[in-house]
Scaffold this active site. Structure first.
Site, short mmCIF file in Angstrom:
data_model
loop_
_atom_site.label_atom_id
_atom_site.label_comp_id
_atom_site.label_asym_id
_atom_site.label_seq_id
_atom_site.Cartn_x
_atom_site.Cartn_y
_atom_site.Cartn_z
N CYS A 90 -25.51 7.91 -82.00
CA CYS A 90 -25.86 6.58 -82.50
C CYS A 90 -27.37 6.28 -81.90
O CYS A 90 -27.66 7.16 -80.89
CB CYS A 90 -25.19 5.54 -81.87
SG CYS A 90 -23.42 5.52 -82.52
N THR A 91 -28.13 5.51 -82.49
CA THR A 91 -29.43 5.37 -81.94
C THR A 91 -29.11 4.43 -80.87
O THR A 91 -28.77 3.35 -80.93
CB THR A 91 -30.46 4.57 -82.85
OG1 THR A 91 -29.45 4.03 -84.26
CG2 THR A 91 -31.47 5.39 -83.55
#
Ligand SMILES: [Zn+2]
Length: 1195
Positions: free
Chosen positions: A1040-1041
């Site tokens: 995930c960013t």
């Protein structure tokens, strides 16, 4: 021709008389513009070429024709060419013709003195004499001028027979005939003399003179005579010209009167069938004469038939007649027929010439002219116009030798018949005024009783308007009286002194009322149509002083009446509002129906009766005595179309009329009533304040006393007045509330026969206008004799439905969609916001460029949501989201387009984002596309192959359909395919990427052949490795960013502003990049030069603009990649996705079944692999270089 030297060349293409005609056209071009025209023509007067000079001379004659020219320039300029003996014949010819045109109908003796010697002198050639006779005839047309007649007759007798056979002699005869135009028996003596001439011209002249004498009279006997001449079958040797003139005569005599003209058209058909060839040749001309500028369908058809006649001259004359019939009308049917004729006769130069002439006539003045000699509903015949028409037509009787040969200048006589078809209106000072007129076909109203309709099927236009033949105009307003009974040409209008601007009791409904009604209907009333009590107010009438139109000698102050207003204010569903200073609170009932049909079907009579009955009850019960406002209840019938925000409404102010009516006696202004003391007028306003809509007042010893209506007994005496707040602003007419007040007096104080009524109007206006002018005092005092009637019920005639804007009894419609439809409100508010930016900060910003931009957002996550909002704020109206995910529970907090409910439903992100955007702003065209972007290093299983092919196709189509592509996905490799497609289709690509606390926002370079600087790089240009799978085998936080939450809006905002800057730059996406902070704001767009990439860091809050140029071995935007895609299409992509390792020397070898190498396909393809290896080799070399340590020491 007038503007530059090229025109001269054109003149020289012609010869002799051709050149004359060519340069004479200047006169036609500059027609009626004497001042400018003379300047233009002047230079041609001094050429050595006599033909051109003559043309210029003729042009002067045309230019000044029918113009009142104080300097008499035509005579001054033209006469010298006549008197000078040495001038060649052509110059004289032009001067004579010009004088004839310029002074036709003036009957000027000094012009005749110039012309007559030329007629009588037998030494000069017969052609000059003939034209001089024609000009003399034109000058004193219709005057039966004895000297001119005898001079021409003398010339005819003295000339030798051989001379009289000249083709121009017919114009001498015409000159003679014109003298007697319309004189009927005035030509008898001349006819007798003509009998003495033995040469055939005697007979010709005789017919022509008879014809002209009875022109336009409709004299049936004369028509019979002419028909008799036509019917004779002559041998070949006999002179046929009299027959031709007789045919023209039938048209000429009968043209003045409708039935006769129609009969003559039938006669022509007959002549066409049975007549001799000479008669047949003349018939089309006669038809043209009878129907000049009147393209009737039957006439067009007839002429069109003749235009293909076997006899060439019949055809030519028919074509010419088509031009005459359509002259100045732009008639589409004729235009088409003439085009066909031009093709048909393209090999026949003579006939083609006539076709071109006809086309010119048809489009004369671009279709704004007429050559019909009749004016004023066929009651005025212009003799000069008729003559202007006759000369070319007589010339066409020998078309072969005249018009088609060398004498085409004779066509210019038509100038005398030309006249604009406009109806232009002027006031008495000859200032143009615009007024509305009805235009329709004229109806023959002769002999009908009453005021019959004079036109049919009218349309209303504002002057100036073009009138077609047989069309009539009527004034559509009573504001003016025309000074003529037929409206055509130039019409002077006089203000109607009795005209009153409509000051009916207008209800002025304020928009808030409708908003309240809409709310009421939606939330409480719903489908209930029961009557609702509402309240309103009406205000004193007032007039505003406004400045008169500038340019008047003294700036007059005009008084403009403000319509009396009734505005519905307080409703049961709305809070009460205070009423203005001199407004009267009144109550009313609202009936709000549910459909327009119900609205139409509502029993308006009953509504009014009920309300009127209530007023009567208020009077009889004495309630109105306590509260006079009850006298003025009103009724509203409404239908609210809430879908379209249209409110249909109809107000009624029930008025109790008396039978017999009350009689208005003397009248004075309040100022007069108080003896001219302005102070006293003002004091009244204070005295009656708070007494309501009606009151009693007394002016005694310079002081006002005021009382309520209920205090009548004890207060009222012969000095007292009954006052009421009068909404009328008419100077002398009391307003509608007076009627019910009188009804109250009639009932409550039945013994009172005579009352003095004070119509109390706005005091505010009086204050403002100053005390100097009596005219500013609007209140009036009226004496009224009140009718006595025994019972109120008997007089219960109630009227009062309001008239609408059109002055008819009917509903009005308030269209509030612009101010109430929320989506339109949102749109205009957003626009306003952007416009403000334009006004204040960046005046040259082109908002349309932003609004017309179509944006494609790849990725509808955090960045996508913020970018979409920023684009929306910029006025971008077309947004498409692409995403393959669904809204998850972690999304809503970070991604402002989603809500918790979206994650519960696990909605597809793209669709949910598009929908959310529409919720934010309904005017946006937003779409969501559920699509998974194929990525390098993410192999496509065989089962998904076809889906992936489709996804690529879809994505490519989306890129093509949009102007800006935003790369907002959260992995590097997912940006590869859109980067490549954006480069391929040369789209502006904006790439925004986030780290934990840093971001990059950049634009990819575009191909621009004209660019002087190297292409800017793409996201992948700086990479020395091809994108591969970065997602697999990563921990959760790596997948995930994970970024600082404030970073996404910053980065997305920078990306959007980058787009705005690029779009406002004159070179758009091709603009070079600003390198660092010193560069921005330089030459370029409104927002300066756009940077290439902006890198920002939250650590230390720094931001840099940097430039990177395109890398020729880039794995996404280099030519080799695009070429491979162009050549191999999906097969190429598939290998990229599968990250196949191929041979470095020939990247395509595996496509051909060869074994792979150690580098990825993309690296091999672009030459990156080779670069890597070379670098490695170089590093190896460096390792072995001596003195390496020294190098580092130096550093
Ligand atoms: Zn690149």
């Amino acid at each position: 021709m007038t503007a530059n030297g090229d025109g001269n060349e054109w003149i020289y293409k012609n010869k002799d008389l051709g050149m004359l005609s060519a340069s004479a056209s200047l006169g036609m071009i500059m027609l009626w513009d004497v001042e400018v025209g003379l300047n233009q023509i002047d230079k041609y007067l001094y050429t050595t070429d006599n033909s051109i000079k003559s043309g210029a001379i003729l042009a002067i004659g045309m230019l000044t024709s029918a113009v009142h020219d104080e300097t008499d320039s035509a005579k001054a300029l033209l006469s010298e060419y006549l008197t000078e003996e040495s001038n060649p014949a052509i110059v004289k010819l032009a001067a004579i013709t010009g004088l004839g045109m310029a002074y036709a109908g003036t009957n000027r003796e000094d012009i005749l003195e110039l012309l007559l010697p030329l007629v009588s002198d037998t030494d000069i050639t017969i052609d000059l004499s003939s034209i001089a006779a024609l000009s003399a005839g034109l000058v004193c047309i219709g005057t039966c001028h004895g000297e001119v007649a005898s001079t021409i007759l003398q010339a005819l007798m003295e000339r030798m027979d051989s001379e009289l056979n000249h083709k121009y002699v017919r114009f001498m005869l015409l000159g003679l005939a014109l003298l007697f135009m319309g004189s009927q028996d005035g030509s008898e003596a001349t006819l007798e003399t003509l009998k003495a001439i033995e040469h055939p011209v005697g007979q010709q002249a005789s017919v022509l003179v008879q014809v002209c004498s009875h022109a336009g009279t409709g004299n049936v006997l004369e028509v019979q005579k002419m028909l008799h001449i036509c019917a004779e079958h002559l041998g070949d040797k006999e002179d046929q010209l009299p027959q031709a003139f007789a045919v023209l005569g039938v048209a000429l005599i009968s043209m003045g009167e409708g039935v006769g003209a129609e009969m003559s058209l039938r006669t022509f058909n007959h002549l066409m069938h049975y007549g001799d060839v000479f008669v047949r040749r003349t018939v089309p001309l006669a038809i043209g004469l009878a129907c000049a500028s009147n393209p009737l369908v039957t006439v067009i058809d007839t002429l069109s038939k003749f235009s293909h006649d076997n006899d060439k001259l019949v055809a030519a004359n028919a074509i010419f007649a088509m031009g005459v019939v359509g002259a100045g009308t732009n008639n589409a049917r004729l235009a088409q027929l003439l085009r066909q004729l031009a093709t048909y006769y393209h090999k026949d130069a003579d006939t083609l010439f006539i076709v071109r002439i006809a086309q010119g006539l048809l489009h004369m003045g671009k279709g704004t002219m007429t050559i019909n000699p009749y004016h004023h509903d066929r009651s005025l015949l212009s003799h000069t116009a008729l003559a202007g028409l006759l000369v070319p037509i007589v010339a066409m009787t020998n078309a072969e030798k005249l018009i088609m040969s060398d004498s085409h200048f004779l066509l210019y006589y038509l100038v005398r018949a030309m006249y604009p078809r406009f109806l232009i209106t002027f006031d008495e000072n000859l200032e143009a005024v615009t007024t509305s007129v009805r235009v329709g076909q004229a109806v023959d109203a002769v002999g009908q009783v009453g005021r019959p309709k004079t036109i049919t099927g009218f349309q209303t236009h504002d002057t100036p308007v073009l009138l077609a033949h047989s069309e009539r105009a009527e004034l559509a307003t009573e504001k003016y009286n025309p000074l003529t009974n037929v409206l055509e040409g130039f019409v002077v209008l006089q203000k109607n002194p009795n005209y009153v601007e409509d000051e009916s009791d207008n209800s002025l409904v304020e928009p808030e009322f409708w908003a309240g009604l809409a709310h009421h209907k939606l939330h409480s009333a719903k489908l209930d149509t029961a009557r609702t009590d509402i309240e309103g107010e009406f205000l004193c009438g007032r007039r505003h002083a406004v400045r008169g139109p500038a340019g008047n000698a003294q700036e007059q102050q005009q008084r403009v009446a403000t319509p009396a207003r009734l505005r519905a204010i307080k409703q049961s569903w709305n809070s009460s509002e205070s009423v203005g200073s001199h407004g009267v609170h009144v109550s009313g009932t609202l009936t709000n129906v549910n459909t327009i049909e119900e609205f139409k079907a509502a029993d308006k009579g009953e509504l009014l009766r009920a309300s009127g009955q209530a007023i009567l009850e208020h009077i009889t019960s004495g309630k109105a005595t306590e509260r006079p406002e009850l006298l003025w209840e009103f009724v509203v019938l409404a239908f609210a179309d809430l879908k379209k925000y249209r409110f249909y409404h109809w107000f009624a102010f029930p008025a109790i009329t008396a039978d017999p009516p009350d009689i208005v006696g003397g009248q004075q202004t309040l100022l007069e009533y108080v003896g001219g003391k302005y102070e006293s007028v003002r004091e009244l306003a204070g005295a009656v304040k708070g007494l309501g809509g009606a009151f009693l007042a007394k002016f005694k010893d310079g002081q006002w006393q005021a009382a309520r209506l209920s205090e009548w007994d004890g207060f009222f005496d012969e000095d007292a007045v009954v006052g009421f707040v009068d909404p009328s602003s008419h100077a002398t007419r009391p307003g509608w509330p007076l009627r019910n007040l009188l009804a109250w007096i009639r009932y409550t104080h039945a013994q009172q026969r005579q009352v003095r009524v004070l119509c109390f109007r706005d005091a505010l206006a009086q204050h403002q206008s100053g005390a100097d002018s009596a005219a500013t005092v609007e209140s009036i005092v009226v004496d009224i004799h009140v009718t006595s009637t025994s019972s109120l019920k008997a007089e219960g005639q109630i009227s009062g439905w309001e008239r609408n804007e059109a002055g008819r009894l009917g509903p009005r419609m308030a269209n509030l969609s612009a101010s109430m439809d929320p989506s339109r409100l949102a749109e205009s508010a957003l626009d306003l916001n952007l416009q403000l930016m334009r006004w204040r900060l960046a005046p040259s910003i082109d908002l349309a460029k932003m609004a017309n931009t179509r944006a494609l957002l790849l990725g509808a996550g955090t960045l996508g949501a913020y970018a979409a909002r920023a684009l929306l704020a910029w006025g971008v109206r077309k947004l498409t989201f692409v995403d393959n995910g669904n809204v998850s529970f972690s999304n809503p907090a970070r991604q402002p387009l989603y809500e918790f409910a979206d994650s519960v439903a696990a909605k597809p992100k793209a669709a949910a984002a598009a929908e959310a955007l529409r919720r934010v702003f309904p005017g946006v065209d937003s779409q969501g596309v559920q699509l998974s972007i194929p990525m390098p290093g993410h192999p496509v299983p065989a089962s998904e192959r076809s889906a992936t092919v489709k996804a690529v196709e879809r994505l490519e189509k989306l890129v093509e359909e949009h102007d800006v592509v935003f790369l907002l996905t959260d992995s590097r490799e997912s940006r590869w395919l859109p980067t490549m497609l954006g480069a391929l289709h040369n789209r502006l690509v904006i790439c925004v990427a986030l780290g934990f606390d840093s971001f990059v926002a950049m634009r990819h370079g575009v191909q621009d052949a004209e660019s002087e600087w190297p292409r800017l790089g793409c996201y992948f240009c700086n990479d020395v490795v091809a994108p591969t799978d970065s997602l697999t085998d990563r921990t959760l936080d790596q997948q995930c960013t994970v970024t600082r939450p404030g970073l996404a809006p910053i980065a997305a905002g920078v990306g959007v502003e980058l787009v705005a800057t690029v779009l406002q730059h004159p070179l758009g996406a091709a603009a070079n990049a600003a390198t660092n902070d010193a560069d921005d704001g330089g030459d370029g767009g409104v927002f300066g030069v756009p940077p290439h990439q902006v890198r920002g860091y939250l650590g230390g809050f720094r931001q840099h603009a940097i430039v990177g140029h395109a890398f020729d071995r880039c794995t996404a935007c280099s030519d080799s990649v695009m070429q491979a895609y162009r050549n191999h299409g999906y097969a190429f992509l598939e290998r990229v996705f599968n990250n196949a390792h191929v041979s470095e020397d020939d990247p395509h070898r595996e496509l051909e079944g060869l074994p792979p190498s150690g580098y990825s396909y993309l690296e091999t393809l672009t030459g990156l692999a080779k670069l890597h290896r070379e670098t490695d080799e170089m590093m190896d070399d460096i390792e072995w270089t001596e003195g390496e340590d020294d190098v580092f020491e130096e550093l």
